[in-house]
Design a protein around this motif. Sequence first.
Motif, short mmCIF file in Angstrom:
data_model
loop_
_atom_site.label_atom_id
_atom_site.label_comp_id
_atom_site.label_asym_id
_atom_site.label_seq_id
_atom_site.Cartn_x
_atom_site.Cartn_y
_atom_site.Cartn_z
N VAL A 16 0.68 -1.21 0.13
CA VAL A 16 0.01 0.00 0.04
C VAL A 16 0.79 1.39 0.13
O VAL A 16 1.52 1.61 1.02
CB VAL A 16 -0.96 0.00 1.16
N ILE A 17 0.84 1.78 -1.15
CA ILE A 17 1.67 3.10 -1.16
C ILE A 17 1.05 4.30 -0.45
O ILE A 17 -0.34 4.55 -0.52
CB ILE A 17 1.74 3.45 -2.75
N GLY A 18 1.53 4.99 0.32
CA GLY A 18 0.85 6.07 1.26
C GLY A 18 1.64 6.21 2.48
O GLY A 18 2.79 5.57 2.58
N GLY A 19 1.19 7.02 3.22
CA GLY A 19 1.88 7.21 4.50
C GLY A 19 2.01 8.74 4.86
O GLY A 19 0.74 9.42 4.53
N ALA A 20 2.87 9.09 5.71
CA ALA A 20 2.97 10.59 6.32
C ALA A 20 2.68 11.63 5.26
O ALA A 20 2.07 12.89 5.34
CB ALA A 20 4.18 10.63 6.91
N ALA A 21 3.40 11.30 3.93
CA ALA A 21 2.98 12.53 2.97
C ALA A 21 1.78 12.66 2.68
O ALA A 21 1.26 13.71 1.97
CB ALA A 21 3.82 12.08 1.68
N GLU A 22 0.90 11.47 2.49
CA GLU A 22 -0.68 11.68 2.09
C GLU A 22 -1.61 12.06 3.46
O GLU A 22 -2.52 12.65 3.38
CB GLU A 22 -0.77 10.59 1.54
N SER A 23 -1.27 11.23 4.33
CA SER A 23 -2.17 11.21 5.76
C SER A 23 -2.37 12.64 6.47
O SER A 23 -3.47 12.89 6.62
CB SER A 23 -1.61 10.16 6.66
N LEU A 24 -1.34 13.34 6.32
CA LEU A 24 -1.46 14.63 7.26
C LEU A 24 -2.10 15.71 6.42
O LEU A 24 -2.94 16.45 6.97
CB LEU A 24 0.11 15.19 7.57
N PRO A 25 -1.91 15.81 5.12
CA PRO A 25 -2.61 16.84 4.38
C PRO A 25 -4.09 16.44 3.61
O PRO A 25 -4.82 17.16 3.21
CB PRO A 25 -1.92 17.18 3.08
N SER A 26 -4.36 15.24 4.18
CA SER A 26 -5.65 14.59 3.69
C SER A 26 -6.98 15.60 4.41
O SER A 26 -6.84 15.68 5.56
CB SER A 26 -6.05 13.23 4.03
N LEU A 28 -11.56 15.86 4.05
CA LEU A 28 -12.82 15.52 3.49
C LEU A 28 -12.80 15.91 2.08
O LEU A 28 -12.78 16.91 1.85
CB LEU A 28 -13.97 15.71 4.35
N GLY A 29 -12.86 14.90 0.93
CA GLY A 29 -13.09 15.29 -0.28
C GLY A 29 -12.04 15.68 -1.08
O GLY A 29 -11.92 15.83 -2.31
N VAL A 30 -10.76 15.59 -0.54
CA VAL A 30 -9.48 16.01 -1.07
C VAL A 30 -8.32 14.92 -1.00
O VAL A 30 -8.48 14.15 0.20
CB VAL A 30 -8.88 17.17 -0.40
N ASN A 31 -8.05 14.42 -1.93
CA ASN A 31 -6.91 13.44 -2.23
C ASN A 31 -5.63 13.93 -2.59
O ASN A 31 -5.39 14.57 -3.40
CB ASN A 31 -7.51 12.28 -2.99
N THR A 32 -4.61 13.76 -1.85
CA THR A 32 -3.05 13.92 -1.88
C THR A 32 -2.43 12.64 -2.24
O THR A 32 -2.44 11.86 -1.25
CB THR A 32 -2.63 14.76 -1.03
N VAL A 33 -1.86 12.72 -3.51
CA VAL A 33 -1.14 11.33 -3.65
C VAL A 33 0.48 11.77 -4.09
O VAL A 33 0.79 12.86 -4.84
CB VAL A 33 -1.35 10.69 -5.00
N VAL A 34 1.43 11.23 -3.26
CA VAL A 34 2.77 11.28 -3.51
C VAL A 34 3.32 10.26 -4.26
O VAL A 34 3.52 9.48 -3.82
CB VAL A 34 3.62 11.99 -2.42
N GLY A 59 -12.14 7.83 -2.04
CA GLY A 59 -13.17 7.86 -0.81
C GLY A 59 -12.47 7.64 0.54
O GLY A 59 -13.30 7.84 1.60
N GLU A 60 -11.37 7.22 0.69
CA GLU A 60 -10.83 6.81 1.75
C GLU A 60 -10.83 8.02 3.08
O GLU A 60 -10.96 7.85 3.99
CB GLU A 60 -9.27 6.19 1.96
N ASN A 61 -10.52 9.16 2.35
CA ASN A 61 -10.55 10.24 3.18
C ASN A 61 -11.73 10.72 3.77
O ASN A 61 -11.88 11.60 4.62
CB ASN A 61 -9.85 11.44 2.28
N ASN A 62 -12.73 10.23 3.11
CA ASN A 62 -14.20 10.56 3.67
C ASN A 62 -14.72 9.56 4.81
O ASN A 62 -15.75 9.58 5.03
CB ASN A 62 -15.23 10.49 2.49
N GLY A 87 8.98 8.20 10.84
CA GLY A 87 8.67 7.93 9.16
C GLY A 87 7.45 7.64 8.85
O GLY A 87 7.10 7.40 7.55
N PHE A 88 6.45 7.96 9.68
CA PHE A 88 5.05 8.10 9.30
C PHE A 88 4.40 8.84 10.33
O PHE A 88 5.03 9.52 11.45
CB PHE A 88 4.34 6.69 9.18
N ALA A 89 3.20 9.43 9.95
CA ALA A 89 2.45 10.58 10.92
C ALA A 89 1.41 10.04 11.48
O ALA A 89 0.57 8.89 10.90
CB ALA A 89 2.00 11.67 9.90
#
Length: 118
Positions: A16-26, A28-34, A59-62, A87-89
């Motif tokens: 599963v690609i993701g982590g701190a770079a995506e989790s903190l700026p997430s 509702l309705g906004v997806n950030t992918v690094v 939709g995971e952010n929702n 290394g993760f948030a």
Amino acid sequence: MKWGAKSEKGNAVVIVIGGAAESLPSLLGVNTVVMKQRKGFVRVALEFGADLMLVYSYGENNIFHKVIFSDGNVGWRLQQLFKKIMGFAQCLFMVGGPFPVPKWPSPTQEEVDLYHDL
């Protein structure tokens, strides 16, 4: 290279690609992918000859209501420090109760659609 499933067993690996770079700026309705600087999963696939399958989950952010700290806030600074060290948030989520659904032995499609939308 031929695309398709390999005949041997044990070739399905999920990373599963993701982590701190995506989790903190997430939000509702906004997806950030690094992805641009994330190449380690490709290296692992090449090393083991594993196929890559691109999948994106919408939709995971929702699903959760995240506690959002403003920039510079003590909570925000603690998240940034935790992210740097571990290394993760660590995100804080508010968890609600169950979603009540009435018992309808033969629900209509409209009723199913209504509760799906809710």
